[in-house]
Design a protein around this motif. Structure first.
Motif, mmCIF file in Angstrom:
data_model
loop_
_atom_site.group_PDB
_atom_site.id
_atom_site.type_symbol
_atom_site.label_atom_id
_atom_site.label_comp_id
_atom_site.label_asym_id
_atom_site.label_seq_id
_atom_site.Cartn_x
_atom_site.Cartn_y
_atom_site.Cartn_z
ATOM 1 N N PRO A 1 0.841 -1.194 0.000
ATOM 2 C CA PRO A 1 0.000 0.000 0.000
ATOM 3 C C PRO A 1 0.880 1.250 0.000
ATOM 4 O O PRO A 1 1.939 1.267 0.635
ATOM 5 C CB PRO A 1 -0.812 -0.124 1.290
ATOM 6 N N ALA A 2 0.447 2.275 -0.717
ATOM 7 C CA ALA A 2 1.232 3.518 -0.832
ATOM 8 C C ALA A 2 0.388 4.703 -0.418
ATOM 9 O O ALA A 2 -0.694 4.920 -0.964
ATOM 10 C CB ALA A 2 1.732 3.698 -2.259
ATOM 11 N N GLY A 3 0.882 5.484 0.536
ATOM 12 C CA GLY A 3 0.138 6.634 1.021
ATOM 13 C C GLY A 3 -0.523 6.335 2.350
ATOM 14 O O GLY A 3 -0.889 5.205 2.647
ATOM 15 N N ALA A 4 -0.658 7.385 3.172
ATOM 16 C CA ALA A 4 -1.192 7.208 4.528
ATOM 17 C C ALA A 4 -2.574 6.586 4.534
ATOM 18 O O ALA A 4 -2.882 5.730 5.378
ATOM 19 C CB ALA A 4 -1.215 8.564 5.242
ATOM 20 N N ASP A 5 -3.431 7.006 3.595
ATOM 21 C CA ASP A 5 -4.797 6.477 3.584
ATOM 22 C C ASP A 5 -4.830 5.008 3.180
ATOM 23 O O ASP A 5 -5.600 4.212 3.732
ATOM 24 C CB ASP A 5 -5.698 7.316 2.683
#
Length: 246
Positions: free
Chosen positions: A235-239
């Motif tokens: 997964p990429a990105g905080a969300d």
């Protein structure tokens, strides 16, 4: 240093990833439908080639021109937001042609050379929609979920040849041109009965403080490239990360 071919490098995640890997010393082949070398301030260890992932002829020509590669990053993709009932079948096919069949075609184009060398890495950029479903993106979600299933199976199929298949799953990226690039495609896809619901949804996205930046994706792709374990999903990105850690 290894050679990496990246699709969809004219903007957004693809462009940032090409620049980032170039800075890391990789030999980068940045592909896009309309080549634009001016996107790179430094032309050292980067080549810009024409490539349309929906065209077999374009794929063949690009692979012939770029020669041997070590890593394929399937980043090219198009977005679609709207009510499913209002979405023409031709538009659905357009999304799948790029997001799904384009990925498959690129994989078929490079697997033979990877298999012969018994080495190679394929990274398919999907989306956090494969982690959690969202409304008004049914077609887009279907196209990315198809790639998710395809990648999972392909990883098992190719491990005998020492070919690794990884997925990077970016979250919501409001700073990219992704939505703007799809405006014409998305016209008239929100009939009046959906307007109030869609407006509330858009307001929620506008208030979001955790989202995905281009740099998040580029850094995660490098992590996936270097990952030697059996981990296949990144997964990429905080969300996006929050969806798998909740």
């Amino acid at each position: 240093m290894k050679t990496v071919l990246i699709t969809g490098c004219s903007s957004g995640y693809g462009l940032e990833t090409a620049r980032y890997l170039q800075a890391q010393g990789y030999n980068v082949i940045a592909t896009m439908r309309k080549p634009d070398l001016s996107l790179f301030s430094d032309s050292n260890n980067v080549r810009v080639l024409a490539l349309d992932v929906t065209s077999d002829a374009s794929i063949h020509a690009a692979i012939e021109e770029c020669g041997p590669i070590d890593i394929l990053i399937n980043n090219a993709g198009i977005g679609l937001l709207g009510a499913f009932e209002a979405t023409p079948v031709n538009t659905i096919r357009e999304v799948f042609d790029t997001n799904t069949f384009g990925v498959m075609a690129m994989c078929q184009a490079v697997i033979p050379q990877f298999r012969e060398r018994r080495a190679g890495t394929i990274i398919n950029v999907t989306s956090s929609v494969v982690l959690k479903a969202h409304p008004l993106v049914a077609v887009y979600t279907a196209s990315k979920t198809a790639v998710d299933g395809f990648s999972r199976s392909l990883a098992h199929e190719l491990e005998q040849f020492n070919i690794r298949v990884k997925q990077v799953e970016p979250g919501y990226g409001p700073t990219t041109a992704f939505a703007a690039n799809g405006q014409q495609r998305m016209q008239n896809l929100l009939p009046e009965p959906y307007i109030e619901y869609a407006s509330k949804l858009f307001a929620e996205f506008a208030r979001a403080t955790d989202y995905t930046l281009e740099t998040d994706v580029a850094e995660t792709i490098l992590k996936a490239i270097n990952e030697q374990s059996d981990v296949t999903h990144f997964p990429a990105g905080a969300d996006a990360i929050a969806l798998v850690t909740q």
